[in-house]
Write a protein that holds these residues in place. Structure first.
Motif, mmCIF file in Angstrom:
data_model
loop_
_atom_site.group_PDB
_atom_site.id
_atom_site.type_symbol
_atom_site.label_atom_id
_atom_site.label_comp_id
_atom_site.label_asym_id
_atom_site.label_seq_id
_atom_site.Cartn_x
_atom_site.Cartn_y
_atom_site.Cartn_z
ATOM 1 N N LEU A 95 5.927 -1.490 22.255
ATOM 2 C CA LEU A 95 5.292 -0.833 23.396
ATOM 3 C C LEU A 95 3.810 -1.133 23.476
ATOM 4 O O LEU A 95 3.260 -1.350 24.558
ATOM 5 C CB LEU A 95 5.490 0.682 23.319
ATOM 6 N N SER A 96 3.128 -1.122 22.314
ATOM 7 C CA SER A 96 1.676 -1.299 22.343
ATOM 8 C C SER A 96 1.160 -1.720 20.976
ATOM 9 O O SER A 96 1.795 -1.460 19.944
ATOM 10 C CB SER A 96 0.976 0.000 22.774
ATOM 11 N N THR A 97 0.003 -2.371 20.989
ATOM 12 C CA THR A 97 -0.746 -2.699 19.777
ATOM 13 C C THR A 97 -2.209 -2.395 20.072
ATOM 14 O O THR A 97 -2.774 -2.920 21.035
ATOM 15 C CB THR A 97 -0.587 -4.176 19.393
ATOM 16 N N THR A 98 -2.815 -1.522 19.276
ATOM 17 C CA THR A 98 -4.209 -1.140 19.486
ATOM 18 C C THR A 98 -4.967 -1.212 18.172
ATOM 19 O O THR A 98 -4.394 -1.038 17.097
ATOM 20 C CB THR A 98 -4.327 0.285 20.062
ATOM 21 N N THR B 239 3.227 0.449 18.133
ATOM 22 C CA THR B 239 4.275 1.387 18.527
ATOM 23 C C THR B 239 5.494 0.609 18.967
ATOM 24 O O THR B 239 5.418 -0.264 19.832
ATOM 25 C CB THR B 239 3.803 2.311 19.661
ATOM 26 N N ASP C 91 5.530 4.715 15.112
ATOM 27 C CA ASP C 91 4.122 4.332 15.024
ATOM 28 C C ASP C 91 3.853 3.783 13.633
ATOM 29 O O ASP C 91 4.064 4.474 12.628
ATOM 30 C CB ASP C 91 3.217 5.538 15.284
#
Length: 277
Positions: A103-106, A119, A137
């Motif tokens: 979903l995401s990489t931060t 995530t 996560d």
């Protein structure tokens, strides 16, 4: 229809032998669930193995960065938390499919250096449709440096209305790693834990802590619909720890307390809307 050749798709049969092994690993009493029975919440963790050959593994025993998950450039992997929602039951012995995507990489700056958060979202389907939605996560960080101070976790609450004590020794951690096909060396290689990751002992899997709280919530709520958890500090194989809960609204607040009173994990659990408290 999804492409069955897509590596983000795993098909499996909800295996009764793995369910029996999960029952034994958590030292549960009575007979384990068998074919045709409902799979208990979170037991899907022993299904849908991500299988990679030794040459595809990183130094920590997980699949090398850039294969299953993005390469963040940071070497240490830790479980940060997750969220689950149960839509319909999974039955032992029946086929199921898991569809996954990032979903995401931060990236963030933490007190001990740079952090990267990934995530991952899983959707698990039975023959009747969507059964479980899960978001995971995962946090990546730098190796510890000599002389670095270890961040001190805060104290856990003391206002629980339910409490249970647990201990997972090295054998139990090894069995859970084998059952979930998790090669992460922090759970079974004490030399790696101490010399590379800087831990004083083997780390109890975050999903073990979550599973224990889910079991507690399942006994206290009429029907478990949603569960969310976040890690605060590790628990080690030498420690006896406590899972705790108290009512909060129509659901529960839960946490894991270490033997020194530190907060190890927090969680919330919610029943199916409309169910009586």
């Amino acid at each position: 229809m999804p492409d069955p050749r897509d590596p983000s798709i795993r098909t499996d049969r909800i295996d009764p032998e793995r369910a029996a092994a999960m029952h034994a690993t958590f030292a549960l009493t009575g007979s384990p669930p068998g074919p045709g029975d409902l799979l208990p919440p979170f037991w899907h963790w022993c299904q849908f193995w991500d299988i990679h050959p030794p040459g595809a593994l990183g130094r920590d025993g997980h699949p090398r960065p850039g294969l299953a998950l993005p390469d963040t450039g940071l070497p240490r992997r830790m479980w940060a938390g997750g969220r689950l929602e149960w839509h319909a039951p999974l039955r032992i012995g029946a086929p199921a499919e898991r569809r996954s995507r990032v979903l995401s990489t931060t990236r963030k700056a933490g007190r001990s250096g740079p952090l990267a958060f990934v995530t991952l979202r899983h959707e698990i389907f039975s023959e009747d449709g969507l059964a479980v939605t899960e978001e995971q996560d995962i946090v990546y960080r730098e190796d510890p440096r000599p002389g670095d101070a270890t961040p001190q976790p805060g104290p856990a609450p003391r206002d629980e209305t339910a409490r249970e004590s647990h201990r997972f020794d090295g054998t139990a951690l090894f069995r859970y790693s084998a059952l979930t096909f998790n090669g992460h060396r922090i759970h079974y290689d004490i030399d790696y834990c101490r010399e590379v990751e800087g831990y004083p002992g083997l780390v109890v899997h975050g999903p073990i802590l979550a599973q224990l709280m889910i079991r507690m919530a399942g006994r206290m709520l009429p029907r478990l619909a949603r569960f969310s958890f976040r890690a605060a500090s590790p628990v080690f194989h030498t420690e006896t720890f406590e899972t705790c809960a108290r009512p909060e609204g129509t659901g529960l607040a839960l946490w894991v307390r270490g033997p020194d009173g530190r907060l190890a994990m927090t969680a919330t659990a919610s029943p199916t809307p409309g169910d009586p408290a």
